[in-house]
Scaffold this active site. Structure first.
Site, mmCIF file in Angstrom:
data_model
loop_
_atom_site.group_PDB
_atom_site.id
_atom_site.type_symbol
_atom_site.label_atom_id
_atom_site.label_comp_id
_atom_site.label_asym_id
_atom_site.label_seq_id
_atom_site.Cartn_x
_atom_site.Cartn_y
_atom_site.Cartn_z
ATOM 1 N N SER A 270 -2.329 4.110 -7.608
ATOM 2 C CA SER A 270 -2.787 5.435 -7.181
ATOM 3 C C SER A 270 -3.205 6.300 -8.355
ATOM 4 C CB SER A 270 -1.698 6.118 -6.365
ATOM 5 O OG SER A 270 -0.874 6.885 -7.213
ATOM 6 N N LYS A 271 -3.884 7.384 -8.015
ATOM 7 C CA LYS A 271 -4.319 8.345 -9.025
ATOM 8 C C LYS A 271 -3.128 8.848 -9.814
ATOM 9 C CE LYS A 271 -8.349 10.497 -6.952
ATOM 10 N NZ LYS A 271 -9.087 11.706 -6.737
#
Ligand code: GLU
Length: 513
Positions: A270-271
């Site tokens: 994920s970011k």
């Protein structure tokens, strides 16, 4: 869509820097479009203003530009087409007025309805359901019958509420207990019962469309034939498919791409992983001056766009052959949606570096030399002569994954060894070593300082003194380079020249007693 020109879009929301998973989605769209001689559009989905992040749109355009993924239409294509193309504007926030009439057609045909429930009322209903043991309350075909909407209120009540300006949203009217079926190019047939999809809001109380409505209407208006996007949008697909049917529009094809997983396979990359896992998750560096947020990017870490793109292409796709190294053009001709896998793609940073190494080797020599000289000057101030630099590049590039590796691995070309590795000294240096290198120094001084002559001279010495390479080679290398690792020591000696070589041997003789 039958017999129409392929048109695909990448439709990111500008909520921050573009994650590499997003770049992969853009890449697959681009490859698919180019393979079929079609168009790749970039549309910005910025209707959720609360999540809007300054600078994100520019980042998206720059990141795609670095990768060579250039939009044929939309944002970033303004240099090719006036306003980015005939379907402009391509930013949803600038298309606000487009969506209302479409929603009205759904209301008129009783496929959508007005809902006047206030946020407060909705949370009370949710709370009560929770207390009754139902934490997943949904506004749907069953519950809507007891809510405040144009299906339960009389026509006059609805008109009155509208007249006094009572806020309302427009919700889609999901059918009760119907199978919504569609074909996904990656997953095959997908079937979802309409009871599992709630009556999603299409138009918010401020008159702005939600993602679902704007996305479907824009895909239709922009003549999108294939919707290729991340797996996280699969749950939205039944609603989107239903909206196409409600509007009486031909559905586009859908393809939902597999998730990018963390290297341990544990969850989505994920970011928020930022740099925590020891590698970048973004294509370019990201600096948000408002929040002081920074994250590193592949470009600045020294990756070639070609290596990064090649690596991304393989996260969820393979050509079905043994070939792994591809240029963007080769990817275009080999790409097929049928070869995209359903299973999540595990990210492997070592493999990413390997891809970069392959592309480093494929670089035109002229470009590589330029990059090497530039970085060398920047990092150490050295400006060697071109031919000399060519030789040192040839010597060190084989093991390098990045240009910076060539520089870090070759520091001894520019500096005499400051120290010697103790462990190596203990293992390789003994009471005979000084004699070997003293003799070699003198033999070398009688020959040309070219790698070939130096090597010949060295070999002659070994055979005439019945010595093995293992007895002498590492000792010479240790004295000249300070390490026993590295490419041909004779080439190194040619590059540093006689004076340096002799000075280093003398210094080793003094320091390694
Ligand atoms: N705006 C959505 C996103 O941020 C687009 C999803 C889609 O491609 O339909 O990814």
């Amino acid at each position: 869509m039958k017999n129409s020109r392929v048109r695909v879009r990448f439709a990111p929301s500008p909520t921050g820097p573009l994650h590499m998973g997003g770049v992969r989605t853009a890449l697959y769209n681009y490859l698919f479009a180019k393979k079929h001689g079609g168009d790749f559009l970039l549309r910005i989905e910025d209707t959720d203003r609360s999540r809007f992040v300054q600078g994100a749109e520019k980042y998206i355009v720059d990141a795609l530009g670095w990768c060579g993924i250039s939009p044929d239409e939309g944002i970033g294509a303004e240099d090719k087409l006036t306003n980015g193309g005939k379907h402009h504007p391509y930013r949803q926030s600038e298309r606000k007025d487009i969506y209302g009439p479409y929603v009205q057609t759904l209301i008129d045909s009783e496929l959508a309805y007005l809902a006047f429930d206030t946020p407060n009322e909705l949370s009370m209903v949710r709370e009560r359901a929770m207390e009754a043991g139902n934490p997943n309350w949904q506004y749907n075909s069953i519950t809507r019958t007891s809510m405040k909407n144009s299906l339960t209120l009389s026509k006059t009540d609805v008109e009155e509420k509208k007249k006094v300006g009572e806020p309302y949203v427009v919700r889609v009217k999901m059918p009760r207990n119907e199978e919504i079926k569609f074909h996904d190019e990656v997953r095959g047939w997908v079937s979802v019962n309409s009871m599992n999809v709630d009556d999603k809001v299409l138009l918010k109380s401020d008159g702005l469309p939600t993602y679902h409505l704007a996305n479907v209407v824009d895909d239709r208006l922009m003549e999108i034939t294939h919707v290729i996007r991340g797996e996280e949008w699969l749950p939205s697909a039944p609603l989107h498919v239903l909206l196409y049917d409600y509007f009486n529009w031909e559905r586009p094809s859908f393809a939902h791409l597999p998730l990018l997983l963390r290297p341990d396979g544990n969850g989505k990359l994920s970011k928020r992983d930022g740099d925590k896992l020891g590698f970048p998750v973004f294509p370019l560096n990201w600096n948000n001056s408002e929040t002081n947020e920074t994250a590193s990017g592949y470009k600045e870490a020294g990756f070639y766009a070609a290596g990064f793109v090649n690596m991304l292409a393989f996260l969820g796709w393979n050509p079905g052959t043994n070939q792994e190294v591809f240029s963007l053009d080769e990817l275009i001709s080999s790409f097929r949606l049928e070869k995209v896998s359903k299973a999540g793609a595990r990210f492997d940073f070592d493999k990413a570096r390997w891809f970069n190494q392959q592309h480093l080797r494929l670089r035109p020599k002229k470009d590589l030399l330029k990059e090497y000289l530039e970085l060398l000057k920047k990092t150490s101030g050295h400006v060697p002569e071109k031919n000399w630099a060519k030789k040192s590049l040839d010597l060190f590039m084989d093991r390098a994954e990045f240009v910076k590796d060539i520089i870090s691995e070759s520091t001894y070309l520019f500096e005499d060894p400051k120290s010697y590795d103790n462990k190596v000294v203990e293992k390789k240096w003994n009471s005979d070593s000084p004699v070997f290198i003293k003799t070699l120094k003198s033999l070398f001084s009688q020959t040309n300082y070219t790698s070939e002559s130096l090597e010949n001279c060295f070999k002659k010495y070994l055979s005439s003194s019945s010595l093995s390479f293992g007895q002498v080679g590492p000792v010479l290398r240790l004295a000249v380079a300070g390490t026993t690792q590295g490419p041909s020591i004779f080439m190194v000696m040619e590059l540093i020249g006689q004076e340096s070589t002799e000075r280093r041997i003398d210094s080793a003789l003094m320091r390694l007693q």
